[in-house]
Each structure stands twice: as C-alpha cells, then as structure tokens.
Design an enzyme around this catalytic site. Structure first.
Site, PDB file in Angstrom:
ATOM      1  CE  LYS A  33     -36.938 -83.623   5.632  1.00 17.07           C
ATOM      2  NZ  LYS A  33     -37.063 -84.256   4.355  1.00 17.07           N
ATOM      3  N   GLY A  37     -35.570 -74.145  12.476  1.00 13.30           N
ATOM      4  CA  GLY A  37     -34.791 -73.053  11.887  1.00 13.30           C
ATOM      5  C   GLY A  37     -34.548 -73.297  10.415  1.00 13.30           C
ATOM      6  N   GLY A  38     -34.667 -74.572  10.004  1.00 19.77           N
ATOM      7  CA  GLY A  38     -34.558 -74.912   8.583  1.00 19.77           C
ATOM      8  C   GLY A  38     -33.204 -74.589   7.980  1.00 19.77           C
ATOM      9  N   GLY A 183     -24.276 -68.149  -8.947  1.00 20.24           N
ATOM     10  CA  GLY A 183     -25.422 -67.431  -8.370  1.00 20.24           C
ATOM     11  C   GLY A 183     -25.087 -66.979  -6.961  1.00 20.24           C
ATOM     12  CB  VAL A 184     -27.297 -66.008  -4.112  1.00 19.47           C
ATOM     13  CG1 VAL A 184     -27.148 -65.085  -2.938  1.00 19.47           C
ATOM     14  CG2 VAL A 184     -28.322 -65.485  -5.073  1.00 19.47           C
ATOM     15  CB  ILE A 185     -25.169 -70.679  -2.868  1.00 20.44           C
ATOM     16  CG1 ILE A 185     -26.541 -70.621  -2.200  1.00 20.44           C
ATOM     17  CG2 ILE A 185     -24.233 -71.630  -2.108  1.00 20.44           C
ATOM     18  CD1 ILE A 185     -27.230 -71.962  -2.033  1.00 20.44           C
ATOM     19  CG  HIS A 440     -23.605 -35.318   5.698  1.00 24.65           C
ATOM     20  ND1 HIS A 440     -23.242 -35.743   4.436  1.00 24.65           N
ATOM     21  CD2 HIS A 440     -22.565 -34.611   6.196  1.00 24.65           C
ATOM     22  CE1 HIS A 440     -22.014 -35.290   4.187  1.00 24.65           C
ATOM     23  NE2 HIS A 440     -21.589 -34.609   5.238  1.00 24.65           N
TER      24      HIS A 440
HETATM   25  P1  NAI Z   1     -28.997 -69.432  -8.045  1.00 27.30           P
HETATM   26  O1  NAI Z   1     -30.223 -69.699  -8.808  1.00 27.30           O
HETATM   27  O2  NAI Z   1     -28.824 -68.140  -7.334  1.00 27.30           O
HETATM   28  O3  NAI Z   1     -27.716 -69.591  -8.997  1.00 27.30           O
HETATM   29  C1  NAI Z   1     -27.448 -70.774  -9.712  1.00 27.30           C
HETATM   30  C2  NAI Z   1     -26.513 -70.444 -10.858  1.00 27.30           C
HETATM   31  O4  NAI Z   1     -26.055 -71.663 -11.408  1.00 27.30           O
HETATM   32  C3  NAI Z   1     -27.181 -69.689 -11.993  1.00 27.30           C
HETATM   33  O5  NAI Z   1     -26.415 -68.559 -12.307  1.00 27.30           O
HETATM   34  C4  NAI Z   1     -27.209 -70.689 -13.137  1.00 27.30           C
HETATM   35  O6  NAI Z   1     -27.061 -70.104 -14.412  1.00 27.30           O
HETATM   36  C5  NAI Z   1     -26.006 -71.553 -12.819  1.00 27.30           C
HETATM   37  N1  NAI Z   1     -26.072 -72.919 -13.366  1.00 27.30           N
HETATM   38  C6  NAI Z   1     -27.158 -73.729 -13.442  1.00 27.30           C
HETATM   39  N2  NAI Z   1     -26.801 -74.920 -13.960  1.00 27.30           N
HETATM   40  C7  NAI Z   1     -25.469 -74.874 -14.221  1.00 27.30           C
HETATM   41  C8  NAI Z   1     -24.505 -75.795 -14.731  1.00 27.30           C
HETATM   42  N3  NAI Z   1     -24.854 -77.034 -15.080  1.00 27.30           N
HETATM   43  N4  NAI Z   1     -23.211 -75.386 -14.857  1.00 27.30           N
HETATM   44  C9  NAI Z   1     -22.851 -74.124 -14.471  1.00 27.30           C
HETATM   45  N5  NAI Z   1     -23.712 -73.221 -13.980  1.00 27.30           N
HETATM   46  C10 NAI Z   1     -25.002 -73.585 -13.839  1.00 27.30           C
HETATM   47  O7  NAI Z   1     -28.878 -70.669  -7.031  1.00 27.30           O
HETATM   48  P2  NAI Z   1     -27.984 -70.882  -5.740  1.00 27.30           P
HETATM   49  O8  NAI Z   1     -26.812 -69.992  -5.743  1.00 27.30           O
HETATM   50  O9  NAI Z   1     -27.767 -72.349  -5.662  1.00 27.30           O
HETATM   51  O10 NAI Z   1     -28.946 -70.414  -4.556  1.00 27.30           O
HETATM   52  C11 NAI Z   1     -30.150 -71.165  -4.316  1.00 27.30           C
HETATM   53  C12 NAI Z   1     -31.218 -70.301  -3.675  1.00 27.30           C
HETATM   54  O11 NAI Z   1     -30.821 -69.880  -2.386  1.00 27.30           O
HETATM   55  C13 NAI Z   1     -31.513 -69.082  -4.495  1.00 27.30           C
HETATM   56  O12 NAI Z   1     -32.907 -69.038  -4.731  1.00 27.30           O
HETATM   57  C14 NAI Z   1     -31.100 -67.932  -3.619  1.00 27.30           C
HETATM   58  O13 NAI Z   1     -31.983 -66.834  -3.727  1.00 27.30           O
HETATM   59  C15 NAI Z   1     -31.101 -68.512  -2.208  1.00 27.30           C
HETATM   60  N6  NAI Z   1     -30.023 -67.884  -1.439  1.00 27.30           N
HETATM   61  C16 NAI Z   1     -30.141 -66.574  -1.080  1.00 27.30           C
HETATM   62  C17 NAI Z   1     -29.123 -65.943  -0.429  1.00 27.30           C
HETATM   63  C18 NAI Z   1     -29.250 -64.503  -0.100  1.00 27.30           C
HETATM   64  O14 NAI Z   1     -30.347 -63.970  -0.151  1.00 27.30           O
HETATM   65  N7  NAI Z   1     -28.174 -63.805   0.207  1.00 27.30           N
HETATM   66  C19 NAI Z   1     -27.898 -66.639  -0.051  1.00 27.30           C
HETATM   67  C20 NAI Z   1     -27.860 -67.988  -0.535  1.00 27.30           C
HETATM   68  C21 NAI Z   1     -28.898 -68.569  -1.175  1.00 27.30           C
END
Ligand code: NAI
Length: 454
Positions: A33, A37-38, A183-185, A440
């Site tokens: 939609k 590549g999403g 978290g990660v993002i 190495h």
């Molecule tokens: P996340 O689940 O990694 O982190 C969300 C964080 O927000 C958690 O630490 C949580 O405790 C905190 N949180 C939740 N509600 C809150 C609140 N009301 N106030 C303050 N903190 C709160 O989610 P994120 O960073 O949004 O990433 C989403 C997805 O995208 C994840 O599943 C991640 O694996 C994926 N992703 C992976 C990447 C990578 O592999 N390098 C890069 C970016 C995203």
C-alpha cells in the site's frame, strides 16, 4: 485471475517471499500500500544506518586529535546526510523492483483486504477489484505504539512529536530533542542527534536502557553516552506533552523537560487491524498473528511472517520467516529456530548480542560458565579505539560446554556476531572451538581469548 500465492505487505518478509516463490515458478501477486521495502528500507534499518555512518565520520573528525588528526574546519551538513540517505533508499528499492520483475511477481500498489474464502480459494479485495489465491501470506509489518498520554496525539499532528518515520526526514538538527523510550530506536537516534549537536534527553520508564540487552553491556553504553552529553532520565514516566515541553514523573517527583522536538520510540505493534483476518478466522493474540515454527497460522493455506507475528521484530527474522514459508509451501521441510538470532544496536560503540543472556539462562535454569574479556585485549581494538571500554562476554553451558551466548560492545561487533551465532546454532563446544584459527589482528580474537579463560 487466480494465483498460487497472494502476499500482503512488501517489506523484508513479503518481498523476499515473493522473490523466492516467484523464482520457484509459483504464480505470485504482491500487494503493497505504500513503498516496496517496507519500514526497514524506507524508514528504519537502512536510512538510520546511513545517518549513523555520517555521525560516526563526524565523531572521528571531532575527536581525531588523539589519533594525531586535527580538523578545525569540520562542517556537518544534515541536509547532505538526508539527501544521501534518500539516494541509498532509492537504489535499494529499485533493486527490489528489479528482482521482483525477474521473479515474475505481479505487484499491485494498493491496500488489500481479506474478504473471505470460497471454493476457488481466498478472496482479496483492493479498490474495486478482487483477486483469488490458493494460499495467503500476511506480512503487513508493524506500526509505532502510541500510548494515551495527554497531549501526545496533538503533538504528533502538530509535528512537535515525531516517530521513527518523520525523524528520518527532519529538515534540521533540532537544538534539543527529547526521546521517549531508551530502546533500540531511541538509542540509535540519540546517537545521531547527539553527534549532530542536539541537546538530547532520553526518558526511559525502566531503570536501564536497551531493553533485554546484557545488563553489564547496557551500563557501558549508558556510561559512554552520558559522557558524550546525553541526559538519561531512567525510571521516569512521561505524563503529558505540552507546548515545547515534556512532563515526566519519577518516584512521585514531577519535572518538565524543554524540547524543540520529541521522538516517540516506545515500541512497535503488529499492523493487523482492518485487514479482514476475522473474515477467514485467523487466530490473533493481542493483535499478533499466531504462527507455528513453520510460519503457518491456524487456517490451512494461510501463512504469516515478520513483525505482524509479534515474534522478534527484526528484519533478519522476517527474512527467515519468508524463506520458511516458501519452503513449506513448496513442500520442503523447514522451520524457524529462535535460539541464535543476533541483535545489534548501531550506536557508536556498537552493541551486538546473540543467544542466552545471564538473566535468560538463570530464568531457564541453565547452569553456565562465563568469561568476560575487555576488547583492549585485541591489538586491533587498542590501535583503533583510544580509551575504549568495550567488552565481550561469552556464556557456555556448564554441562555440555557448548557456547550459549555471546554479548559484545565495541565497534565491529555487528560484523562479528554472526560467527558467534553459528557457534551457538552448531552447538560447538569450547574444545572444538579452541582449534579454530582466528585472523590476527582482529577484534573477533577476543572470543577466542574468552574460550581459553574457561
Ligand atoms: P523497544 O522495545 O526497543 O524500546 C522501547 C523502550 O521504551 C523500552 O525500553 C520501554 O521500556 C520504553 N518505554 C515504553 N513505554 C514508555 C513510556 N511511556 N515512557 C518511557 N519509556 C517507555 O522499541 P523501539 O526502540 O521503539 O523499537 C521498535 C522495534 O524496532 C523493536 O522491536 C526493535 O527491535 C526494532 N528495531 C531494531 C533495530 C535494530 O535491530 N538495530 C533498529 C530499530 C528498531
């Protein structure tokens, strides 16, 4: 026209499944939609890595003095960074288009909805047209979680609060940025905007950053970014979004943080609403499509892959789901194993982990031995990381002496971790691995060092 397979969603799960199934001779129709590549290619993994690479170059330039390189006239152009990011995304999406053509996949750029099933197969509607297929693959991905915080929706509609999508197209580096969610993002964006000159504050509800990452490693990451000037408010809940302000609360104490922009990154949820899954009775659990290890749903002929399943929301998991789906459709035995899936945080320093953490091993009652090696033990790391405090932690099952987890912080970890995943997947034991020769000087040699400490 009737298809062998209709796929809904053209992200990593959907486009890879389409390519594989099309190349195997199936008659495939793919609905997308928005953009092929999403999230990964258009507003996630790839664009963010492009930005982070520029931040890394800027960091090297700013802190080059200790390596004997002084550059007094460094100019950082966020505009150029975004232009380059767009170019990279365009190149990759063009590649997907070409691959889908080569695999003879028909692509319909429209929103698909499941209408039902009759004797001819599953019926999908898009616009005023309907399409039929023997099998369906749902790969609709995920969307950001938007909690009911007062002022948040208004902040999002005014452009004061951004999600991972809008932040990657922001025109300027904001003077100050409040990131909700460590978290990660949140951490990757904190890394870019901190390097770019924003005053970054990360508000995280837990008492630590980086979610389930090994705690010792998340503490090192926290220390590194605190030193670089990021302000972390841990154990802190956002209570309201105001005009240029984020209100939060910790242990009953209220505070307000000023912000030019806010990033909301508190997690993502499967994008399954409004798809019509109920019309064919697909089982959901809290919005996630329930699948088995072969990516089959409860309805024969209906598969699901990627973030929509609520499994690990990682593009590489989505790719694997796609392969497993197609292999099962083609009658080849295959299933997904989740015990050796690497995860990476592309901050500077990078974090990369695979397998059990100490916490997860304890929870499962697995007895383990561990060795933690400072990355400074690697000559290459020492040569390239003045003052670096990276570590590598290796966990081994005490009884069978096979590797069960490897956790690293320090650059190159992202490129090293697949080797550790292989060790776990192949259930290699310490004694077998000790005979393996590592190049190495490289940073990966620290894994070998760790083995000799156990
Ligand atoms: P996340 O689940 O990694 O982190 C969300 C964080 O927000 C958690 O630490 C949580 O405790 C905190 N949180 C939740 N509600 C809150 C609140 N009301 N106030 C303050 N903190 C709160 O989610 P994120 O960073 O949004 O990433 C989403 C997805 O995208 C994840 O599943 C991640 O694996 C994926 N992703 C992976 C990447 C990578 O592999 N390098 C890069 C970016 C995203």
């Amino acid at each position: 026209m009737k298809y062998d397979l209709i796929i809904i969603g053209g992200g990593p799960a959907g486009y890879l499944a389409a390519e594989r199934a099309g190349s195997a001779g199936l008659n495939v129709l793919l609905f997308e939609k928005s953009h092929l590549g999403g999230v990964c290619l258009n507003e996630g993994c790839i664009p963010s890595k492009t930005l982070l690479h520029s931040a890394k170059i800027l960091d090297y330039s700013k802190f080059g003095e200790k390596y004997g390189v002084v550059n007094e006239n460094t100019v950082f152009s966020h505009e150029t960074v975004i232009k380059r990011k767009n170019k990279v995304v365009k190149t990759l999406t063009a590649g997907i288009n070409a691959q889908l053509k080569k695999s003879k996949v028909q692509v319909v750029e429209d929103t698909a909805r499941i209408m039902g099933k009759d004797r001819d197969g599953f019926i999908i509607g898009a616009g005023s047209d309907t399409y039929t297929a023997d099998r369906l693959l749902i790969a609709t991905g995920s969307v950001p979680v938007v909690p009911p915080i007062p002022g948040l929706s208004e902040g999002l509609s005014k452009g004061f609060v951004l999600t991972n999508k809008e932040i990657l197209d922001i025109e300027n580096i904001p003077e100050s940025l409040v990131i909700i969610g460590g978290g990660v993002i949140g951490l990757e964006m904190a890394s870019y905007f901190n390097s770019g000159g924003s005053k970054v504050t990360v508000i995280e509800m837990l008492d630590h950053i980086a979610g389930n990452t090994d705690r010792e490693i998340s503490e090192i990451l926290l220390k590194n970014y605190t030193k670089k000037g990021v302000d972390f408010k841990l154990g802190c809940k956002v209570t309201e979004i105001g005009d240029g302000l984020v209100y939060c609360e910790k242990d009953g104490q209220k505070a307000a943080v000023e912000a030019k922009k806010v990033l909301l990154s508190i997690g993502r949820k499967p994008s399954t609403a409004g798809l019509g899954l109920e019309n064919i009775g697909v089982e959901l659990n809290r919005g996630c499509i329930v699948i088995d290890d072969c990516c089959r749903t409860n309805i024969p002929g209906v598969y699901a892959a990627g973030d929509a399943t609520g499994k690990l929301m990682l593009a590489h998991v989505a790719y694997r789901h796609a392969e497993v789906c197609v292999n099962n459709i083609l009658g080849k035995k295959d299933h997904v194993r989740y015990n050796a899936i690497p995860s990476v945080i592309y901050t500077n320093p990078e974090v990369a982990c695979v397998g059990e953490t100490e916490e997860s091993a304890k929870n499962k009652g697995i007895e383990y031995l561990k060795a933690t090696v400072p990355l400074r033990f690697s000559g290459r790391y020492l040569a390239e990381n003045e003052g670096g405090d990276g570590i590598c932690k290796v966990l081994v099952n005490s009884t069978h002496r096979n590797i069960i987890g490897v956790h690293m912080i320090g650059n190159y970890s992202s490129e090293i971790i697949y080797g550790a995943g292989l060790m776990i997947e192949a259930e290699l034991r310490i004694d077998e691995l000790k005979e393996l020769v590592f190049p190495h000087p490289t940073v990966c040699e620290v894994i070998r060092e760790a083995l000799f400490m156990m």
